[in-house]
Design a protein around this motif. Structure first.
Motif, PDB file in Angstrom:
ATOM      1  N   VAL A 219      12.586 -88.692 -11.972  1.00 54.87           N
ATOM      2  CA  VAL A 219      11.511 -87.693 -12.066  1.00 54.87           C
ATOM      3  C   VAL A 219      11.017 -87.302 -10.672  1.00 54.87           C
ATOM      4  CG1 VAL A 219       9.090 -87.380 -12.756  1.00 54.87           C
ATOM      5  CG2 VAL A 219      10.739 -88.328 -14.377  1.00 54.87           C
ATOM      6  N   MET A 220      10.772 -88.316  -9.846  1.00 55.20           N
ATOM      7  CA  MET A 220      10.183 -88.052  -8.534  1.00 55.20           C
ATOM      8  C   MET A 220      11.164 -87.298  -7.622  1.00 55.20           C
ATOM      9  SD  MET A 220       7.081 -89.287  -8.503  1.00 55.20           S
ATOM     10  CE  MET A 220       6.156 -90.110  -9.799  1.00 55.20           C
ATOM     11  N   ASP A 224       9.248 -80.608  -8.959  1.00 54.58           N
ATOM     12  CA  ASP A 224       8.345 -79.956  -8.018  1.00 54.58           C
ATOM     13  C   ASP A 224       6.900 -80.277  -8.385  1.00 54.58           C
ATOM     14  OD1 ASP A 224      10.326 -78.246  -6.543  1.00 54.58           O
ATOM     15  OD2 ASP A 224      10.708 -77.582  -8.595  1.00 54.58           O
ATOM     16  N   ARG A 225       6.668 -80.395  -9.688  1.00 59.21           N
ATOM     17  CA  ARG A 225       5.318 -80.618 -10.177  1.00 59.21           C
ATOM     18  C   ARG A 225       5.384 -81.460 -11.442  1.00 59.21           C
ATOM     19  NH1 ARG A 225       0.751 -78.534  -8.447  1.00 59.21           N
ATOM     20  NH2 ARG A 225      -0.952 -78.388  -9.955  1.00 59.21           N
ATOM     21  N   ILE A 226       4.335 -82.259 -11.645  1.00 55.25           N
ATOM     22  CA  ILE A 226       4.336 -83.190 -12.782  1.00 55.25           C
ATOM     23  C   ILE A 226       2.996 -83.129 -13.500  1.00 55.25           C
ATOM     24  CG2 ILE A 226       4.486 -85.635 -13.431  1.00 55.25           C
ATOM     25  CD1 ILE A 226       6.289 -86.048 -10.954  1.00 55.25           C
ATOM     26  N   THR A 227       3.059 -83.117 -14.834  1.00 54.79           N
ATOM     27  CA  THR A 227       1.861 -83.222 -15.672  1.00 54.79           C
ATOM     28  C   THR A 227       1.919 -84.577 -16.354  1.00 54.79           C
ATOM     29  OG1 THR A 227       1.817 -80.840 -16.044  1.00 54.79           O
ATOM     30  CG2 THR A 227       0.656 -82.197 -17.654  1.00 54.79           C
ATOM     31  N   GLY A 238       0.131 -82.607 -10.547  1.00 49.72           N
ATOM     32  CA  GLY A 238       0.272 -82.346  -9.119  1.00 49.72           C
ATOM     33  C   GLY A 238       1.699 -82.553  -8.664  1.00 49.72           C
ATOM     34  N   SER A 239       1.864 -82.669  -7.354  1.00 49.68           N
ATOM     35  CA  SER A 239       3.184 -82.941  -6.796  1.00 49.68           C
ATOM     36  C   SER A 239       3.543 -84.387  -7.149  1.00 49.68           C
ATOM     37  CB  SER A 239       3.140 -82.782  -5.276  1.00 49.68           C
ATOM     38  OG  SER A 239       2.332 -83.814  -4.724  1.00 49.68           O
ATOM     39  N   PRO A 240       4.845 -84.750  -7.051  1.00 46.96           N
ATOM     40  CA  PRO A 240       5.218 -86.140  -7.312  1.00 46.96           C
ATOM     41  C   PRO A 240       4.372 -87.116  -6.501  1.00 46.96           C
ATOM     42  CG  PRO A 240       7.181 -84.802  -7.170  1.00 46.96           C
ATOM     43  CD  PRO A 240       6.026 -83.897  -6.821  1.00 46.96           C
ATOM     44  N   ARG A 241       4.112 -86.795  -5.275  1.00 49.99           N
ATOM     45  CA  ARG A 241       3.340 -87.707  -4.437  1.00 49.99           C
ATOM     46  C   ARG A 241       1.885 -87.839  -4.922  1.00 49.99           C
ATOM     47  NH1 ARG A 241       3.014 -88.207   2.022  1.00 49.99           N
ATOM     48  NH2 ARG A 241       1.409 -89.802   1.961  1.00 49.99           N
ATOM     49  N   GLU A 242       1.287 -86.705  -5.247  1.00 54.11           N
ATOM     50  CA  GLU A 242      -0.099 -86.722  -5.745  1.00 54.11           C
ATOM     51  C   GLU A 242      -0.209 -87.562  -7.017  1.00 54.11           C
ATOM     52  OE1 GLU A 242      -1.549 -82.358  -4.085  1.00 54.11           O
ATOM     53  OE2 GLU A 242      -0.598 -82.496  -6.050  1.00 54.11           O
ATOM     54  N   GLU A 260       4.164 -98.413  -5.844  1.00 49.03           N
ATOM     55  CA  GLU A 260       4.523 -98.841  -4.484  1.00 49.03           C
ATOM     56  C   GLU A 260       6.019 -98.605  -4.238  1.00 49.03           C
ATOM     57  OE1 GLU A 260       3.868-100.101  -0.738  1.00 49.03           O
ATOM     58  OE2 GLU A 260       2.327 -99.729  -2.248  1.00 49.03           O
ATOM     59  N   LYS A 261       6.829 -99.017  -5.223  1.00 50.10           N
ATOM     60  CA  LYS A 261       8.293 -98.878  -5.090  1.00 50.10           C
ATOM     61  C   LYS A 261       8.738 -97.429  -5.003  1.00 50.10           C
ATOM     62  CE  LYS A 261      10.197-102.869  -7.484  1.00 50.10           C
ATOM     63  NZ  LYS A 261      10.637-103.191  -8.836  1.00 50.10           N
ATOM     64  N   LEU A 262       7.963 -96.537  -5.625  1.00 50.83           N
ATOM     65  CA  LEU A 262       8.352 -95.125  -5.672  1.00 50.83           C
ATOM     66  C   LEU A 262       8.057 -94.391  -4.372  1.00 50.83           C
ATOM     67  CD1 LEU A 262       7.167 -94.178  -9.256  1.00 50.83           C
ATOM     68  CD2 LEU A 262       9.529 -94.202  -8.447  1.00 50.83           C
ATOM     69  N   LYS A 263       7.328 -95.045  -3.479  1.00 52.66           N
ATOM     70  CA  LYS A 263       6.977 -94.383  -2.211  1.00 52.66           C
ATOM     71  C   LYS A 263       8.228 -93.842  -1.536  1.00 52.66           C
ATOM     72  CE  LYS A 263       2.643 -96.283  -0.649  1.00 52.66           C
ATOM     73  NZ  LYS A 263       1.982 -97.289   0.189  1.00 52.66           N
ATOM     74  N   GLY A 264       8.180 -92.569  -1.185  1.00 49.60           N
ATOM     75  CA  GLY A 264       9.305 -91.986  -0.456  1.00 49.60           C
ATOM     76  C   GLY A 264      10.439 -91.500  -1.337  1.00 49.60           C
ATOM     77  N   SER A 265      10.311 -91.637  -2.676  1.00 47.95           N
ATOM     78  CA  SER A 265      11.414 -91.198  -3.530  1.00 47.95           C
ATOM     79  C   SER A 265      11.338 -89.709  -3.879  1.00 47.95           C
ATOM     80  CB  SER A 265      11.456 -92.033  -4.818  1.00 47.95           C
ATOM     81  OG  SER A 265      10.273 -91.858  -5.566  1.00 47.95           O
ATOM     82  N   GLU A 266      10.295 -89.031  -3.383  1.00 47.63           N
ATOM     83  CA  GLU A 266      10.171 -87.603  -3.686  1.00 47.63           C
ATOM     84  C   GLU A 266      11.289 -86.813  -3.019  1.00 47.63           C
ATOM     85  OE1 GLU A 266       7.748 -89.349  -2.235  1.00 47.63           O
ATOM     86  OE2 GLU A 266       6.040 -89.376  -3.597  1.00 47.63           O
ATOM     87  N   ALA A 267      11.556 -85.667  -3.634  1.00 45.43           N
ATOM     88  CA  ALA A 267      12.629 -84.801  -3.128  1.00 45.43           C
ATOM     89  C   ALA A 267      12.318 -84.336  -1.704  1.00 45.43           C
ATOM     90  CB  ALA A 267      12.764 -83.588  -4.040  1.00 45.43           C
TER      91      ALA A 267
END
Ligand code: ATP
Length: 267
Positions: A219-220, A224-227, A238-242, A260-267
């Motif tokens: 997903v991350m 581009d955007r997640i609900t 918001g954005s994956p990071r938000e 925590e693990k997902l940090k940095g996995s955004e496109a």
């Protein structure tokens, strides 16, 4: 505002009650054209029910759905397909006994004058329109990497290939918006990686995607955007990071460790 595209999908105050349960509770979100939009949340949050409402499988108790500015309210699924909305299912739905190619052709009925049973009954002596349909099916199978499987019985395909076949069939109606319900479910990491590539290619071709998925790396890296839904209500967007950093989302769904693990996995 000048320069801003209007949303492709607008979901406004969408609500459905099943006896006592409000499964989708005044949900609002919009999907911008050419984007990948994720719908996430815990089991039972109302994600699939949202898809069922948007695709017209069940009627809402209230609210409005618009595609490219036109209301879809009250339209049966097939008319929504004709309007440009196509979907896949969490539990794969296909005609097990038909070939892979025939399954893709069934996805074209919104565009073809002759019905699919008629076409299949006349296999071997295609009229031009049907020859085109077959060629288009083969193009879609090539796109999803299933050319070699075109003549196989759909039910005999491995699970990951069946998921890709579902996507090819959903694309056959020529949608503007494709809804994917857990497309990576049951896939191994290699298949999931290939799916990310496939969906990114669709996005590059201008298709808009709305997807429900529990694989958060998937997903991350794609959205581009997640609900985010919880108990039928939207709790974040918001954005994956938000979304990943939102305390309400961490509390209701992700948990601190996963976030925590997902940090940095955004496109
Ligand atoms: N047809 C129905 N009749 C009654 N209750 C239903 C119906 N469909 C869904 N529900 C309930 O509505 C709620 C939302 O379900 P839904 O399947 O939309 O959740 P979800 O977010 O897609 O969950 P999952 O991630 O497990 O697929 C659940 O409590 C479910 O039991």
């Amino acid at each position: 505002m000048s320069g801003m595209a209007s949303p492709l999908l607008e979901v406004q105050d969408l609500t459905v009650r099943f006896r006592g349960l409000v499964a989708v509770d005044h949900v609002n979100f919009t999907v911008e054209p050419g984007t990948v939009h994720g719908l996430i949340g815990p089991n039972g949050a109302g994600k699939t029910t949202c898809f069922n409402l948007v695709s017209g499988l069940i009627p809402p108790s209230g609210g409005t759905v618009r595609l490219a500015g036109a209301s879809l309210d009250g339209l049966p699924s097939w008319k929504r397909t004709r309007a440009g909305l196509s979907r896949t299912f969490q539990n794969i739905r296909m005609f097990q006994e038909m070939t892979v190619r025939e399954n893709v052709m069934t996805g074209m009925h919104a565009r073809l004058a002759a019905s699919i049973p008629e076409i299949l009954a006349r296999f071997g002596r295609f009229r031009p329109e049907e020859r085109q349909a077959k060629a288009r099916a083969d193009e879609l199978l090539a796109f999803v990497g299933l050319t070699d499987a075109a003549d196989r019985r759909a039910g005999d395909l491995p699970y990951g290939d069946q998921r890709r076949l579902e996507i090819a069939r959903a694309l056959a109606s020529g949608p503007k918006l494709l809804l994917l319900d857990e497309p990576a479910a049951g896939m191994n990491p290699t298949e999931t990686q290939a799916l990310v590539g496939l969906l990114n290619r669709l996005k590059q071709d201008g298709l808009t995607l709305l997807l429900v998925e529990h694989d958060m790396h998937f997903v991350m890296s794609l959205c581009d955007r997640i609900t985010v839904l919880n108990f039928g209500r939207k709790i974040a967007e918001g954005s994956p990071r938000e979304v990943r950093e939102d305390p309400a989302v961490i509390e209701a769904y992700l948990g601190a460790k996963v976030a925590e693990k997902l940090k940095g996995s955004e496109a």
